[in-house]
Design a protein around this motif. Sequence first.
Motif, PDB file in Angstrom:
ATOM      1  N   GLU A  86     -54.351  21.406 -11.829  1.00  0.00           N
ATOM      2  CA  GLU A  86     -55.296  20.748 -12.729  1.00  0.00           C
ATOM      3  C   GLU A  86     -54.996  19.259 -12.793  1.00  0.00           C
ATOM      4  N   HIS A  87     -56.033  18.459 -12.644  1.00  0.00           N
ATOM      5  CA  HIS A  87     -55.874  17.007 -12.560  1.00  0.00           C
ATOM      6  C   HIS A  87     -55.258  16.392 -13.820  1.00  0.00           C
ATOM      7  N   GLU A  88     -55.786  16.718 -14.965  1.00  0.00           N
ATOM      8  CA  GLU A  88     -55.281  16.127 -16.210  1.00  0.00           C
ATOM      9  C   GLU A  88     -53.834  16.550 -16.460  1.00  0.00           C
ATOM     10  N   ILE A  89     -53.545  17.797 -16.237  1.00  0.00           N
ATOM     11  CA  ILE A  89     -52.177  18.285 -16.403  1.00  0.00           C
ATOM     12  C   ILE A  89     -51.254  17.617 -15.390  1.00  0.00           C
ATOM     13  N   THR A  90     -51.749  17.433 -14.190  1.00  0.00           N
ATOM     14  CA  THR A  90     -50.959  16.774 -13.149  1.00  0.00           C
ATOM     15  C   THR A  90     -50.638  15.340 -13.553  1.00  0.00           C
ATOM     16  N   LYS A  91     -51.633  14.654 -14.076  1.00  0.00           N
ATOM     17  CA  LYS A  91     -51.412  13.269 -14.509  1.00  0.00           C
ATOM     18  C   LYS A  91     -50.350  13.214 -15.609  1.00  0.00           C
ATOM     19  N   LYS A  92     -50.472  14.120 -16.564  1.00  0.00           N
ATOM     20  CA  LYS A  92     -49.507  14.165 -17.659  1.00  0.00           C
ATOM     21  C   LYS A  92     -48.110  14.528 -17.142  1.00  0.00           C
ATOM     22  N   ALA A  93     -48.065  15.437 -16.200  1.00  0.00           N
ATOM     23  CA  ALA A  93     -46.778  15.849 -15.617  1.00  0.00           C
ATOM     24  C   ALA A  93     -46.107  14.683 -14.898  1.00  0.00           C
ATOM     25  N   TYR A  94     -46.868  13.893 -14.185  1.00  0.00           N
ATOM     26  CA  TYR A  94     -46.304  12.711 -13.517  1.00  0.00           C
ATOM     27  C   TYR A  94     -45.713  11.740 -14.543  1.00  0.00           C
ATOM     28  N   GLU A  95     -46.437  11.555 -15.625  1.00  0.00           N
ATOM     29  CA  GLU A  95     -45.923  10.667 -16.666  1.00  0.00           C
ATOM     30  C   GLU A  95     -44.619  11.200 -17.254  1.00  0.00           C
ATOM     31  N   GLN A  96     -44.619  12.477 -17.563  1.00  0.00           N
ATOM     32  CA  GLN A  96     -43.410  13.073 -18.136  1.00  0.00           C
ATOM     33  C   GLN A  96     -42.252  13.053 -17.146  1.00  0.00           C
ATOM     34  N   SER A  97     -42.553  13.342 -15.879  1.00  0.00           N
ATOM     35  CA  SER A  97     -41.472  13.347 -14.884  1.00  0.00           C
ATOM     36  C   SER A  97     -40.886  11.950 -14.715  1.00  0.00           C
ATOM     37  N   ASN A  98     -41.735  10.953 -14.753  1.00  0.00           N
ATOM     38  CA  ASN A  98     -41.235   9.577 -14.659  1.00  0.00           C
ATOM     39  C   ASN A  98     -40.359   9.229 -15.861  1.00  0.00           C
ATOM     40  N   GLU A  99     -40.788   9.692 -17.034  1.00  0.00           N
ATOM     41  CA  GLU A  99     -39.961   9.468 -18.225  1.00  0.00           C
ATOM     42  C   GLU A  99     -38.621  10.188 -18.123  1.00  0.00           C
ATOM     43  N   ILE A 100     -38.662  11.420 -17.626  1.00  0.00           N
ATOM     44  CA  ILE A 100     -37.423  12.201 -17.472  1.00  0.00           C
ATOM     45  C   ILE A 100     -36.500  11.524 -16.463  1.00  0.00           C
ATOM     46  N   VAL A 101     -37.060  11.107 -15.341  1.00  0.00           N
ATOM     47  CA  VAL A 101     -36.250  10.442 -14.314  1.00  0.00           C
ATOM     48  C   VAL A 101     -35.667   9.145 -14.866  1.00  0.00           C
TER      49      VAL A 101
END
Length: 145
Positions: A86-101
Motif C-alpha cells: 500500500e502506497h500510503e503505508i509504504t510512505k509512512k514506513a519509509y519515514e519511520q524507518s529513516n527515523e529508526i535508522v
Amino acid sequence: MEILTILESLEDLIEKSSGVPFSGKCLVDREEVLEIVKEMRLKLPDDIKQAKWIKEERQKILLEAQKEANNILKDAENKIASLVDEHEITKKAYEQSNEIVSSAQKNAREIRLGAREYADSVLNKVEEILTDATDVIKTNRKELK
C-alpha cells in the motif's frame, strides 16, 4: 585506586621529612622510601590490568552498539518490505524507518563517544599516575645520589 593512596603516603613522608638548611632539599628515610616504591611496583600491574579491562569493555560496548544498530536496520528493512503493497503505508514506513535508522545511528554514536571518553579518561588518569610516580622516583633517586 590504591596507587593514589601509596603516592599520598610518599608525599606525606617527604612533607614530614626534616629539611636541609639553606636548600630546598630534605632528608628522608631510605628504607621507608624504598618500601613505598616497592609497594607502588606491586600495585601498578593492577592499575594497568584495570585500564586494559576498560579498553576491552569499550570495545565490547562499541560492538554491541553496532550489532544493535544493525538489528534495528534489519527490523526496519523487514517492516518496509511487509508494507510495500500500500502506497500510503509504504510512505509512512519509509519515514519511520529513516527515523529508526537515524535514532540508531545517533544512539550508536553517543555510546561510542561515551565509551571512548570514559576509556580515554581512565587511561589518562593512569598515565598521570604513572608519570607522577616516575617523577617522584626520579627525584628521590637524584636526592639519594
